[in-house]
Design a protein around this motif. Structure first.
Motif, mmCIF file in Angstrom:
data_model
loop_
_atom_site.group_PDB
_atom_site.id
_atom_site.type_symbol
_atom_site.label_atom_id
_atom_site.label_comp_id
_atom_site.label_asym_id
_atom_site.label_seq_id
_atom_site.Cartn_x
_atom_site.Cartn_y
_atom_site.Cartn_z
ATOM 1 N N MET A 256 -2.601 -6.729 -21.573
ATOM 2 C CA MET A 256 -1.721 -7.479 -20.684
ATOM 3 C C MET A 256 -1.800 -6.985 -19.242
ATOM 4 S SD MET A 256 -0.191 -9.979 -22.081
ATOM 5 C CE MET A 256 0.158 -10.656 -23.706
ATOM 6 N N ILE A 257 -1.822 -5.664 -19.056
ATOM 7 C CA ILE A 257 -1.772 -5.108 -17.708
ATOM 8 C C ILE A 257 -3.144 -5.097 -17.032
ATOM 9 C CG2 ILE A 257 -1.269 -3.003 -16.391
ATOM 10 C CD1 ILE A 257 0.956 -2.401 -18.332
ATOM 11 N N SER B 183 -1.478 -12.874 -17.058
ATOM 12 C CA SER B 183 -0.095 -13.246 -17.326
ATOM 13 C C SER B 183 0.875 -12.285 -16.638
ATOM 14 C CB SER B 183 0.172 -13.272 -18.836
ATOM 15 O OG SER B 183 1.539 -13.469 -19.099
ATOM 16 N N ILE B 184 1.558 -12.775 -15.618
ATOM 17 C CA ILE B 184 2.583 -11.960 -14.951
ATOM 18 C C ILE B 184 3.726 -11.675 -15.923
ATOM 19 C CG2 ILE B 184 4.199 -11.850 -13.026
ATOM 20 C CD1 ILE B 184 1.277 -11.761 -12.201
ATOM 21 N N LEU B 185 4.085 -12.673 -16.736
ATOM 22 C CA LEU B 185 5.155 -12.494 -17.723
ATOM 23 C C LEU B 185 4.776 -11.417 -18.729
ATOM 24 C CD1 LEU B 185 7.844 -13.356 -18.991
ATOM 25 C CD2 LEU B 185 6.579 -15.114 -20.266
ATOM 26 N N GLY B 186 3.530 -11.444 -19.200
ATOM 27 C CA GLY B 186 3.075 -10.434 -20.154
ATOM 28 C C GLY B 186 3.140 -9.036 -19.572
ATOM 29 N N ILE B 187 2.759 -8.893 -18.302
ATOM 30 C CA ILE B 187 2.829 -7.588 -17.644
ATOM 31 C C ILE B 187 4.283 -7.127 -17.543
ATOM 32 C CG2 ILE B 187 2.397 -6.345 -15.496
ATOM 33 C CD1 ILE B 187 0.004 -8.184 -15.033
ATOM 34 N N ALA B 188 5.191 -8.058 -17.185
ATOM 35 C CA ALA B 188 6.611 -7.715 -17.045
ATOM 36 C C ALA B 188 7.211 -7.258 -18.376
ATOM 37 C CB ALA B 188 7.382 -8.916 -16.503
ATOM 38 N N ILE B 189 6.754 -7.859 -19.459
ATOM 39 C CA ILE B 189 7.293 -7.502 -20.782
ATOM 40 C C ILE B 189 6.779 -6.155 -21.250
ATOM 41 C CG2 ILE B 189 7.274 -8.132 -23.232
ATOM 42 C CD1 ILE B 189 7.286 -11.064 -22.358
ATOM 43 N N PHE B 190 5.475 -5.908 -21.068
ATOM 44 C CA PHE B 190 4.875 -4.727 -21.673
ATOM 45 C C PHE B 190 4.832 -3.515 -20.756
ATOM 46 C CE2 PHE B 190 3.450 -7.993 -24.571
ATOM 47 C CZ PHE B 190 3.476 -7.338 -25.793
ATOM 48 N N THR C 47 7.653 -6.459 -9.798
ATOM 49 C CA THR C 47 6.819 -5.293 -10.103
ATOM 50 C C THR C 47 5.551 -5.725 -10.834
ATOM 51 O OG1 THR C 47 8.758 -3.845 -10.263
ATOM 52 C CG2 THR C 47 6.734 -3.069 -11.316
ATOM 53 N N ALA C 48 5.694 -6.680 -11.739
ATOM 54 C CA ALA C 48 4.541 -7.185 -12.489
ATOM 55 C C ALA C 48 3.527 -7.844 -11.556
ATOM 56 C CB ALA C 48 5.005 -8.171 -13.557
ATOM 57 N N ARG C 49 4.007 -8.567 -10.559
ATOM 58 C CA ARG C 49 3.100 -9.201 -9.589
ATOM 59 C C ARG C 49 2.339 -8.147 -8.787
ATOM 60 N NH1 ARG C 49 7.830 -12.345 -9.035
ATOM 61 N NH2 ARG C 49 7.601 -14.437 -9.944
ATOM 62 N N LEU C 50 3.043 -7.089 -8.408
ATOM 63 C CA LEU C 50 2.387 -6.007 -7.664
ATOM 64 C C LEU C 50 1.346 -5.300 -8.531
ATOM 65 C CD1 LEU C 50 5.533 -4.518 -5.869
ATOM 66 C CD2 LEU C 50 3.696 -5.874 -4.828
ATOM 67 N N LEU C 51 1.673 -5.095 -9.824
ATOM 68 C CA LEU C 51 0.720 -4.470 -10.742
ATOM 69 C C LEU C 51 -0.493 -5.361 -10.973
ATOM 70 C CD1 LEU C 51 3.023 -2.872 -13.483
ATOM 71 C CD2 LEU C 51 1.406 -1.678 -12.011
ATOM 72 N N PRO D 187 -3.439 -2.401 -9.911
ATOM 73 C CA PRO D 187 -2.983 -1.554 -11.028
ATOM 74 C C PRO D 187 -2.604 -0.150 -10.585
ATOM 75 C CG PRO D 187 -5.361 -1.900 -11.119
ATOM 76 C CD PRO D 187 -4.833 -2.831 -10.074
ATOM 77 N N ASN D 188 -3.042 0.273 -9.397
ATOM 78 C CA ASN D 188 -2.706 1.611 -8.897
ATOM 79 C C ASN D 188 -1.244 1.711 -8.477
ATOM 80 O OD1 ASN D 188 -5.477 3.012 -8.713
ATOM 81 N ND2 ASN D 188 -5.831 1.035 -7.737
ATOM 82 N N TYR D 189 -0.557 0.570 -8.380
ATOM 83 C CA TYR D 189 0.840 0.559 -7.944
ATOM 84 C C TYR D 189 1.724 1.381 -8.882
ATOM 85 C CZ TYR D 189 5.513 -1.180 -6.905
ATOM 86 O OH TYR D 189 6.849 -1.264 -6.599
ATOM 87 N N SER D 190 1.393 1.392 -10.169
ATOM 88 C CA SER D 190 2.223 2.102 -11.150
ATOM 89 C C SER D 190 2.238 3.605 -10.909
ATOM 90 C CB SER D 190 1.728 1.818 -12.569
ATOM 91 O OG SER D 190 0.388 2.267 -12.730
#
Length: 387
Positions: A46-47, A52-59, A120-124, A128-131
């Motif tokens: 997902m990430i 999927s922004i929604l998938g990133i937000a969930i997981f 946060t999911a949109r930024l990720l 991916p380095n945002y995390s």
């Protein structure tokens, strides 16, 4: 591919847990190892692979504590399997301290509003380095939790390897049960695959935190990422094609594979271990009289003796040469006969006799008594008086 592989493997694991739990409770521990591993695969997809922004937000973040469980669950599964028992003591809860700490650690993240999580999911998704820099944890930052998780997993695998080496002689070189040998081979495969997964996880983690300019494609192109995918694909294949090895069910209980065992290789069921277990069962019946409880079942016997049900099946079928229900019925009938011929018969009705003998109903008592003795309880009393 990783997404569908993880979903299918999770479903297979869940179905086999439901099917085998009553026979071998250690399957719960094995599922506790496999399901978080596959859940991590879904999170990775997902990430780092999906759009999927929604998938990133969930997981992202929500399942962080669960990813600390695989090492502990694998250790408990291997330990119990090698000892051929189901055991979970209060000291075993110590293995779950990291999980509990991380549950507290992510509390602030759970309190964040959903729109903020989507942002946060949109930024990720964009980077991916945002995390690495975003920190909403209470106790420890993201990079410490992630690094600790990887090395803790490897530590448990090392402990499992030590357990396996200690039992090498007893569980492989000298045992005469094909099923136990196959189980030992399965544990070797399981730990070997876990070593590879842990190694790949550590390499991915170190590489991720060591380079602030990583792109998604860079991580997915790593050779160790591909190796991890391969390992994840092999495990469900074993689960599908050889479930009796996976959960330690005796070969004698798998009708589809029993015919494949050559006669000269059939396990010697009447071993000292089985003889000792049979003696414990009979002694328990004779001294404690658990059969007088109408609800007494094989599950109760398994809990009392601390022995998995599949081992009890093997003992009843191949050593005592009768099923659990038959043995329970024999003891109940013998107890009923004593009551019918004792002075207590004067104060007890027939209803009192079947109640005191562990039968669930009068009809069940009369039917079973006649099947076992060839006469009704009344006829039995009359015969004994005449003799």
């Amino acid at each position: 591919m990783l997404f569908y592989l993880s979903i299918i493997s999770s479903l297979i694991t869940f179905v086999m847990l439901l099917y085998n739990y009553n026979r071998n409770k250690n399957s719960f521990l094995l599922a506790g190892y496999l399901l978080p591993v596959y859940l991590y695969g879904i999170k990775h997809y997902m990430i780092l692979e999906s759009d999927s922004i929604l998938g990133i937000a969930i997981f992202h973040g929500h399942f962080s504590p669960i990813f600390l469980l695989p090492g502990a669950m694998l250790y408990l599964y291997v330990r119990n399997s090698l000892k051929n028992e189901w055991r979970f003591t209060r000291f075993d809860f110590l293995h779950f301290i990291p999980f509990i700490i991380d549950c507290l650690n992510v509390v602030p993240f759970y309190l964040i509003s959903w729109p903020e999580k989507m942002e946060t999911a949109r930024l990720l998704y964009a980077n991916p380095n945002y995390s690495k820099f975003a920190n909403t944890n209470l106790l420890f930052p993201f990079y410490i939790v992630t690094t600790t998780r990887a090395f803790l997993f490897m530590s448990y695998i090392i402990a499992n390897s030590v357990l396996l080496l200690r039992h090498w002689k007893d569980h492989f070189k000298t045992i005469d049960s094909i099923n136990r040998k196959n189980l030992f081979r399965w544990l070797c495969f399981l730990i070997s695959s876990a070593i590879v997964l842990a190694g790949c996880t550590i390499l991915i983690t170190l590489t991720f935190f060591g380079n602030n300019q990583l792109e998604k494609s860079d991580i997915n192109d790593y050779h160790y990422t591909l190796i991890a995918y391969l390992i994840l694909s092999i495990i469900p294949l074993v689960m599908v094609f050889y479930p009796q090895v996976l959960y330690g069910i005796p070969v004698s209980q798998i009708s589809t594979t029993a015919s494949r065992v050559p006669k000269k290789e059939k396990p010697a069921f009447k071993t000292t271990e089985m003889a000792d277990l049979a003696e414990k069962i009979l002694l328990y019946f004779e001294t404690e009289k658990p059969y007088l409880n109408p609800s007494f079942s094989l599950d109760d016997l398994s809990v009392y003796l601390g022995v998995p049900k599949y081992q009890l099946y093997e003992c009843f079928n191949k050593h005592l040469n009768k099923k659990f229900i038959e043995l329970r019925t024999n003891f109940r009938i013998a107890h009923a006969k004593k009551l019918l011929l004792s002075s207590e018969m004067d104060s007890l009705s027939l209803e009192g006799i079947w109640n005191a003998s562990g039968f669930s109903s009068k009809t069940n008592f009369f039917t079973t008594f006649k099947e076992e003795t060839g006469v009704t309880p009344i006829e039995f009393i009359q015969q004994q008086k005449l003799s």
